[in-house]
Design an enzyme around this catalytic site. Structure first.
Site, PDB file in Angstrom:
ATOM      1  N   ASP A 111      12.307  27.447   5.637  1.00  0.00           N
ATOM      2  CA  ASP A 111      13.307  26.407   5.887  1.00  0.00           C
ATOM      3  C   ASP A 111      12.769  25.507   6.988  1.00  0.00           C
ATOM      4  O   ASP A 111      12.023  25.968   7.862  1.00  0.00           O
ATOM      5  CB  ASP A 111      14.637  27.016   6.321  1.00  0.00           C
ATOM      6  CG  ASP A 111      15.361  27.740   5.187  1.00  0.00           C
ATOM      7  OD1 ASP A 111      15.196  27.334   4.026  1.00  0.00           O
ATOM      8  OD2 ASP A 111      16.096  28.698   5.476  1.00  0.00           O
ATOM      9  N   ASP A 129      17.153  24.046  -1.246  1.00  0.00           N
ATOM     10  CA  ASP A 129      18.569  24.150  -0.871  1.00  0.00           C
ATOM     11  C   ASP A 129      19.291  22.821  -1.100  1.00  0.00           C
ATOM     12  O   ASP A 129      20.414  22.789  -1.625  1.00  0.00           O
ATOM     13  CB  ASP A 129      18.712  24.542   0.603  1.00  0.00           C
ATOM     14  CG  ASP A 129      18.127  25.899   0.930  1.00  0.00           C
ATOM     15  OD1 ASP A 129      18.081  26.766   0.040  1.00  0.00           O
ATOM     16  OD2 ASP A 129      17.704  26.097   2.091  1.00  0.00           O
TER      17      ASP A 129
END
Length: 154
Positions: A111, A129
């Site tokens: 991330d 995401d």
């Protein structure tokens, strides 16, 4: 079948950006992109969105394989001729596969996108995401519009 190209583009962009972060940033390193709002922050997540169910990788393997299979089935059977529906599924599929690749190869997800609004720090996320979120929003729009068409509402 153009929607599979969208899926491939999402996967490619997701994996390329994650590769760039892994190759060029230390875990925890933060780079300010837009002052006070957007940062690239290198982070690793072995759970789901916002680190839900950290450490339960077997669960994500199983669920992701099932979800990918269902999405491909729905795309093949029901999405043809339904542009918004097929595009929403393409974004969802691309996001699911993007994070699945990380889980299989590295047992964690990279991330790096962090946004800040005042004192609120939104959880760090990635292209996959974001793609999942865009896909879900497009799906909701499709369902709303389709429902209005079915009921004859303008």
């Amino acid at each position: 079948m153009y929607y599979y190209l969208i899926t491939l583009a999402v996967i490619a962009l997701d994996q390329l950006t994650k590769w760039f972060v892994v190759q060029n940033m230390e875990i925890g390193q933060k780079i300010e992109v837009i002052p006070g709002f957007l940062y690239w922050t290198s982070y690793r997540n072995d759970g789901a969105a916002w680190s839900i169910l950290e450490g339960h990788m077997w669960f994500f393997y199983l669920i992701t394989v099932i979800v990918i299979g269902i999405i491909i089935y729905i795309m093949q059977k029901y999405a043809k001729g339904k542009r918004l529906f097929s595009i929403s599924l393409a974004f969802i599929l691309g996001g699911a596969i993007g994070n699945f690749i990380d889980r299989v190869l590295h047992q964690e997800v990279v991330d790096f996108v962090q946004t800040v609004w005042g004192n609120y720090y939104f959880p760090i996320f990635n292209v996959a995401d974001a793609s999942l979120s865009v896909g879900v929003v497009l799906m909701l729009v499709y369902v709303f519009v389709d429902d209005r068409k079915t009921k004859g509402i303008k």
